[in-house]
Design a protein around this motif. Structure first.
Motif, PDB file in Angstrom:
ATOM      1  N   GLY A  34       0.833  -1.300   0.171  1.00  0.00           N
ATOM      2  CA  GLY A  34       0.083  -0.013  -0.280  1.00  0.00           C
ATOM      3  C   GLY A  34       0.548   1.301   0.187  1.00  0.00           C
ATOM      4  N   SER A  35       2.093   1.371  -0.890  1.00  0.00           N
ATOM      5  CA  SER A  35       2.506   2.303  -1.389  1.00  0.00           C
ATOM      6  C   SER A  35       3.168   2.151  -2.179  1.00  0.00           C
ATOM      7  N   VAL A  36       3.642   3.722  -2.360  1.00  0.00           N
ATOM      8  CA  VAL A  36       4.324   4.029  -4.063  1.00  0.00           C
ATOM      9  C   VAL A  36       5.676   3.851  -3.630  1.00  0.00           C
ATOM     10  N   ASP A  37       6.801   2.744  -3.967  1.00  0.00           N
ATOM     11  CA  ASP A  37       7.549   2.476  -4.097  1.00  0.00           C
ATOM     12  C   ASP A  37       9.167   2.757  -4.984  1.00  0.00           C
ATOM     13  N   PHE A  38       8.569   3.765  -5.725  1.00  0.00           N
ATOM     14  CA  PHE A  38       9.184   4.065  -7.021  1.00  0.00           C
ATOM     15  C   PHE A  38       8.436   5.649  -7.822  1.00  0.00           C
ATOM     16  N   LEU A  39       9.142   6.183  -8.288  1.00  0.00           N
ATOM     17  CA  LEU A  39       8.546   6.919  -9.217  1.00  0.00           C
ATOM     18  C   LEU A  39       9.819   7.080 -10.141  1.00  0.00           C
ATOM     19  N   THR A  40       9.030   6.772 -11.367  1.00  0.00           N
ATOM     20  CA  THR A  40       9.177   7.007 -13.065  1.00  0.00           C
ATOM     21  C   THR A  40       9.814   8.068 -13.981  1.00  0.00           C
ATOM     22  N   ILE A  41      10.900   8.155 -14.237  1.00  0.00           N
ATOM     23  CA  ILE A  41      11.307   8.973 -15.312  1.00  0.00           C
ATOM     24  C   ILE A  41      10.935   9.988 -15.998  1.00  0.00           C
ATOM     25  N   GLU A  42      10.664  10.853 -16.596  1.00  0.00           N
ATOM     26  CA  GLU A  42      10.624  11.292 -17.791  1.00  0.00           C
ATOM     27  C   GLU A  42      11.360  12.204 -18.923  1.00  0.00           C
ATOM     28  N   VAL A  50      13.660   2.147 -18.912  1.00  0.00           N
ATOM     29  CA  VAL A  50      12.784   2.520 -18.211  1.00  0.00           C
ATOM     30  C   VAL A  50      13.357   3.221 -16.779  1.00  0.00           C
ATOM     31  N   LYS A  51      13.762   4.855 -16.516  1.00  0.00           N
ATOM     32  CA  LYS A  51      14.792   5.109 -15.519  1.00  0.00           C
ATOM     33  C   LYS A  51      13.645   5.163 -14.410  1.00  0.00           C
ATOM     34  N   ALA A  52      14.278   4.974 -12.575  1.00  0.00           N
ATOM     35  CA  ALA A  52      12.854   5.525 -11.635  1.00  0.00           C
ATOM     36  C   ALA A  52      14.193   5.704 -10.949  1.00  0.00           C
ATOM     37  N   ILE A  53      13.663   6.481  -9.335  1.00  0.00           N
ATOM     38  CA  ILE A  53      14.276   6.367  -8.569  1.00  0.00           C
ATOM     39  C   ILE A  53      13.145   5.634  -7.560  1.00  0.00           C
ATOM     40  N   PRO A  54      13.870   4.863  -6.644  1.00  0.00           N
ATOM     41  CA  PRO A  54      13.055   4.537  -5.438  1.00  0.00           C
ATOM     42  C   PRO A  54      12.859   5.695  -3.892  1.00  0.00           C
ATOM     43  N   PHE A  55      11.263   5.584  -4.010  1.00  0.00           N
ATOM     44  CA  PHE A  55      10.994   6.023  -3.508  1.00  0.00           C
ATOM     45  C   PHE A  55      11.822   6.953  -1.902  1.00  0.00           C
ATOM     46  N   LYS A  56      12.402   5.286  -1.299  1.00  0.00           N
ATOM     47  CA  LYS A  56      13.476   6.237  -0.382  1.00  0.00           C
ATOM     48  C   LYS A  56      14.343   6.756  -0.571  1.00  0.00           C
ATOM     49  N   LYS A  57      14.791   6.871  -1.522  1.00  0.00           N
ATOM     50  CA  LYS A  57      15.967   7.842  -2.214  1.00  0.00           C
ATOM     51  C   LYS A  57      15.321   9.217  -2.291  1.00  0.00           C
ATOM     52  N   VAL A  58      14.719   9.598  -1.867  1.00  0.00           N
ATOM     53  CA  VAL A  58      13.943  11.193  -2.288  1.00  0.00           C
ATOM     54  C   VAL A  58      13.676  11.863  -1.356  1.00  0.00           C
ATOM     55  N   VAL A  59      14.594  12.728  -1.101  1.00  0.00           N
ATOM     56  CA  VAL A  59      15.060  13.764  -0.299  1.00  0.00           C
ATOM     57  C   VAL A  59      13.083  15.022   0.438  1.00  0.00           C
ATOM     58  N   GLY A  60      13.092  15.453  -0.388  1.00  0.00           N
ATOM     59  CA  GLY A  60      11.822  16.159  -0.193  1.00  0.00           C
ATOM     60  C   GLY A  60      11.159  15.790  -1.794  1.00  0.00           C
ATOM     61  N   ILE A  61       9.844  16.023  -1.060  1.00  0.00           N
ATOM     62  CA  ILE A  61       8.282  16.657  -2.323  1.00  0.00           C
ATOM     63  C   ILE A  61       7.765  17.890  -2.109  1.00  0.00           C
ATOM     64  N   GLY A  62       8.602  18.868  -2.632  1.00  0.00           N
ATOM     65  CA  GLY A  62       8.287  20.139  -2.714  1.00  0.00           C
ATOM     66  C   GLY A  62       7.286  20.675  -3.666  1.00  0.00           C
ATOM     67  N   GLU A  63       6.885  22.031  -3.631  1.00  0.00           N
ATOM     68  CA  GLU A  63       5.802  22.740  -4.566  1.00  0.00           C
ATOM     69  C   GLU A  63       6.259  22.302  -5.633  1.00  0.00           C
ATOM     70  N   TYR A  64       7.846  22.836  -6.187  1.00  0.00           N
ATOM     71  CA  TYR A  64       8.144  22.730  -7.479  1.00  0.00           C
ATOM     72  C   TYR A  64       8.923  22.056  -7.850  1.00  0.00           C
ATOM     73  N   ALA A  65       9.077  20.890  -7.127  1.00  0.00           N
ATOM     74  CA  ALA A  65      10.088  20.200  -7.329  1.00  0.00           C
ATOM     75  C   ALA A  65      10.355  18.842  -6.703  1.00  0.00           C
ATOM     76  N   VAL A  66      10.863  17.537  -6.994  1.00  0.00           N
ATOM     77  CA  VAL A  66      11.346  16.733  -5.842  1.00  0.00           C
ATOM     78  C   VAL A  66      12.983  16.272  -6.423  1.00  0.00           C
ATOM     79  N   THR A  67      13.329  16.424  -4.765  1.00  0.00           N
ATOM     80  CA  THR A  67      14.979  16.422  -4.861  1.00  0.00           C
ATOM     81  C   THR A  67      15.755  14.895  -3.937  1.00  0.00           C
ATOM     82  N   VAL A  68      16.505  14.809  -4.843  1.00  0.00           N
ATOM     83  CA  VAL A  68      17.124  13.512  -4.605  1.00  0.00           C
ATOM     84  C   VAL A  68      19.137  14.105  -4.546  1.00  0.00           C
ATOM     85  N   ASP A  69      19.791  13.379  -2.870  1.00  0.00           N
ATOM     86  CA  ASP A  69      20.952  13.490  -3.175  1.00  0.00           C
ATOM     87  C   ASP A  69      22.050  13.942  -4.751  1.00  0.00           C
TER      88      ASP A  69
END
Length: 249
Positions: A34-42, A50-69
């Motif tokens: 019952g979770s979002v595990d990955f975000l696929t990338i365009e 197909v490239k993706a980011i594991p959700f656990k690697k996401v630093v933050g989700i703001g109004e304007y961007a998703v950030t990763v290290d």
């Protein structure tokens, strides 16, 4: 808490070098958790695989961007079988019918909401007859490709506002507290204190924590150790509560 539509399409920014890695193409749902595990990338350079980011690697989700290290957070789904399987399941939730385990059709999902820190799906907004209601994911039995199955009594747990969803899911990092005057066996008390130490150890105090006499017990900015947490425990439950509410990773 974020709507799925607030995440889709956001630029993905690497903090290390300030580059845009791409945009969020889709949210990959793990129906068992019952979770979002990955975000696929365009991205125009990612045409073959197909490239993706594991959700656990996401630093933050703001109004304007998703950030990763850094760009090293990006993975190739073809190299991660489990991730590839989740993508192929094509669980989308939005615009999916909702049915009880006994086959009663109760509505259709308009939107779903995600904890931006953990990826857990907090709940959904449903169109039921001529109104819209919210339903916590606690009532969900199965997130399916075509149908979301919920418990028979799900209708009795409808919420009037999606804002209420945030209070429906218990925080896994909640610090257990021994109440004043609570009578517990010694082993149970030890277990609760040990759990407190596990959850607080290594975190940083964000304010001065005072003892019962008003003296500073733990200074702001101090990284908590087992000894400091035990000192707080000796001061009593109210001090542990104060400490647990004023720490950061």
């Amino acid at each position: 808490m974020k709507k799925s539509t607030q995440i889709s399409g956001l630029p993905i920014i690497s903090i290390l070098d300030g580059n845009q890695v791409g945009k969020v193409k889709s949210l990959v749902i793990n129906p068992d958790k019952g979770s979002v595990d990955f975000l696929t990338i365009e991205h125009e350079d990612f045409q073959v695989s197909v490239k993706a980011i594991p959700f656990k690697k996401v630093v933050g989700i703001g109004e304007y961007a998703v950030t990763v290290d850094s760009e090293s957070a990006v993975i190739d789904l073809n190299e991660i079988p489990i991730a590839n399987q989740l993508v192929n399941k094509k669980i989308k939730i939005t615009n999916t019918k909702v049915m009880t385990r006994k086959g009663e059709l109760i509505g259709e999902i308009v939107e779903y909401f995600v904890d931006q820190d953990t990826g857990h799906i907090l709940g959904m907004e449903l169109k039921v007859a001529d109104k819209e209601v919210a339903l916590s994911s606690e009532s969900v039995v199965t997130f399916g490709k075509d149908i979301v199955i919920v418990k028979e009594d799900a209708a009795s747990y409808f919420l009037n506002s999606v804002e209420e969803l945030e209070g429906k899911v218990e925080d896994e990092e909640t610090i257990p507290v021994i109440q004043e005057g609570q009578s517990l066996e010694d082993e149970e008390v030890k277990a609760l204190k040990y759990k407190q130490i596990q959850l607080l150890n290594g975190k940083k105090a964000t304010k001065n924590i005072l003892d019962k006499n008003g003296n500073v017990l733990i200074f702001e900015g101090t990284v908590l150790t087992t000894d400091l947490i035990e000192k707080a425990q000796e001061e009593g439950p109210s001090i542990v509560v104060e400490l647990s509410m004023n720490v950061e990773a």
